[in-house]
Design a protein around this motif. Sequence first.
Motif, PDB file in Angstrom:
ATOM      1  N   TYR A 135       4.269  14.324   0.578  1.00 34.48           N
ATOM      2  CA  TYR A 135       4.295  15.692   1.105  1.00 34.48           C
ATOM      3  C   TYR A 135       4.537  15.589   2.603  1.00 34.48           C
ATOM      4  O   TYR A 135       3.825  14.851   3.298  1.00 34.48           O
ATOM      5  N   ARG A 136       5.528  16.318   3.079  1.00 30.29           N
ATOM      6  CA  ARG A 136       5.886  16.202   4.499  1.00 30.29           C
ATOM      7  C   ARG A 136       4.686  16.483   5.401  1.00 30.29           C
ATOM      8  O   ARG A 136       3.994  17.488   5.239  1.00 30.29           O
ATOM      9  N   GLY A 137       4.475  15.572   6.327  1.00 37.32           N
ATOM     10  CA  GLY A 137       3.372  15.721   7.266  1.00 37.32           C
ATOM     11  C   GLY A 137       2.021  15.275   6.739  1.00 37.32           C
ATOM     12  O   GLY A 137       1.036  15.262   7.479  1.00 37.32           O
ATOM     13  N   VAL A 138       1.971  14.915   5.461  1.00 36.67           N
ATOM     14  CA  VAL A 138       0.696  14.506   4.841  1.00 36.67           C
ATOM     15  C   VAL A 138       0.771  13.067   4.337  1.00 36.67           C
ATOM     16  O   VAL A 138      -0.059  12.233   4.677  1.00 36.67           O
ATOM     17  N   SER A 139       1.762  12.782   3.509  1.00 41.41           N
ATOM     18  CA  SER A 139       1.900  11.433   2.934  1.00 41.41           C
ATOM     19  C   SER A 139       3.374  11.070   2.862  1.00 41.41           C
ATOM     20  O   SER A 139       4.168  11.777   2.239  1.00 41.41           O
ATOM     21  N   GLU A 140       3.735   9.965   3.491  1.00 49.05           N
ATOM     22  CA  GLU A 140       5.128   9.533   3.546  1.00 49.05           C
ATOM     23  C   GLU A 140       5.480   8.535   2.451  1.00 49.05           C
ATOM     24  O   GLU A 140       6.648   8.164   2.293  1.00 49.05           O
ATOM     25  N   SER A 141       4.488   8.081   1.699  1.00 48.47           N
ATOM     26  CA  SER A 141       4.752   7.112   0.637  1.00 48.47           C
ATOM     27  C   SER A 141       3.590   7.108  -0.343  1.00 48.47           C
ATOM     28  O   SER A 141       2.544   7.725  -0.082  1.00 48.47           O
ATOM     29  N   PHE A 142       3.792   6.428  -1.467  1.00 52.32           N
ATOM     30  CA  PHE A 142       2.666   6.254  -2.395  1.00 52.32           C
ATOM     31  C   PHE A 142       2.654   4.831  -2.912  1.00 52.32           C
ATOM     32  O   PHE A 142       3.682   4.187  -3.050  1.00 52.32           O
ATOM     33  N   TRP A 143       1.444   4.358  -3.159  1.00 54.96           N
ATOM     34  CA  TRP A 143       1.224   3.002  -3.666  1.00 54.96           C
ATOM     35  C   TRP A 143       0.646   3.101  -5.075  1.00 54.96           C
ATOM     36  O   TRP A 143      -0.210   3.959  -5.339  1.00 54.96           O
ATOM     37  N   VAL A 144       1.085   2.221  -5.943  1.00 53.67           N
ATOM     38  CA  VAL A 144       0.515   2.117  -7.287  1.00 53.67           C
ATOM     39  C   VAL A 144      -0.100   0.729  -7.408  1.00 53.67           C
ATOM     40  O   VAL A 144       0.599  -0.280  -7.273  1.00 53.67           O
ATOM     41  N   ILE A 145      -1.390   0.696  -7.643  1.00 52.56           N
ATOM     42  CA  ILE A 145      -2.141  -0.567  -7.602  1.00 52.56           C
ATOM     43  C   ILE A 145      -2.979  -0.710  -8.873  1.00 52.56           C
ATOM     44  O   ILE A 145      -3.534   0.273  -9.375  1.00 52.56           O
ATOM     45  N   THR A 146      -3.071  -1.915  -9.376  1.00 52.32           N
ATOM     46  CA  THR A 146      -3.962  -2.170 -10.502  1.00 52.32           C
ATOM     47  C   THR A 146      -5.409  -2.196 -10.014  1.00 52.32           C
ATOM     48  O   THR A 146      -5.687  -2.635  -8.888  1.00 52.32           O
ATOM     49  N   GLY A 147      -6.317  -1.740 -10.856  1.00 50.92           N
ATOM     50  CA  GLY A 147      -7.717  -1.695 -10.461  1.00 50.92           C
ATOM     51  C   GLY A 147      -8.349  -3.062 -10.328  1.00 50.92           C
ATOM     52  O   GLY A 147      -9.263  -3.261  -9.528  1.00 50.92           O
ATOM     53  N   ALA A 148      -7.881  -4.003 -11.129  1.00 50.22           N
ATOM     54  CA  ALA A 148      -8.481  -5.334 -11.105  1.00 50.22           C
ATOM     55  C   ALA A 148      -7.432  -6.380 -11.427  1.00 50.22           C
ATOM     56  O   ALA A 148      -6.457  -6.109 -12.127  1.00 50.22           O
TER      57      ALA A 148
END
Length: 254
Positions: A135-148
């Motif tokens: 979202y412009r001005g809020v988040s420029e990227s997203f990460w997808v990570i495994t919990g463990a």
Amino acid sequence: MQSKPFITLVGAGPGDPDLITLKGIKAIQDADVILYDALVNQEVLAYAKPSCTKIYVGKRAERISTSQDYINKLLVDYALTHGHVVRLKGGDPFVFGRGGEELDYVRRFNIPTAVVPGISSSTGLTGLQQIPLTYRGVSESFWVITGATSDGRLSDDLYTAVNTKATVVVLMGHAKLDQIISLYKENGRNDLPIALIQNGSLPNERVALGTIDTIIEESNKKTIGVPAIIVLGEVVSKHLAFKIVKEKIQSLAV
């Protein structure tokens, strides 16, 4: 006449049978054998031809499950003896679906392969909840990570992600929720919005919304369990229910 050996990895999407792709349906219709996972909605198996052999090879966290080595061997054995094998996985085969590992194994036997991408829960379930990953001005990227990790430790990437402004989506991390919350508190992220989405896209879907400080209580109220994804970031505040609660709190403070 038996068809030539061929293996197709197909992503079935996050759960709702309507969210599988048309190309995925065509692969199922053509399959001689289908090896399907625990998170696959079995309604999509109805597309298979009557002669198709369907084999459950589900894996679930903290439960007795089919080993990956055994699945790899089944893929090769059935391709050589039956022809077209569809490996049907929940979400997308290449997003924590071990699709790459399976391709590495079957290619050793010179079996032709194909991949049909699926809607990952990381993007699909957030979208269905109208939580924008960017979202412009809020988040420029997203990460997808495994919990463990495979040895049960909290993913090292979370120790880096805790300090980013990016949206963080944690898959297969519900068992580590307490540790994740503690990590974010230790880094002063107490007010960060967070969402838990269980059985996303299905009729029994449950959603808990809150902040790092409140999410455990909210999760207990909604009795959130597995399978669930965790979404951390300011974009969670764009969820309609989160906005309504926030507006009520602000009106009471006036």
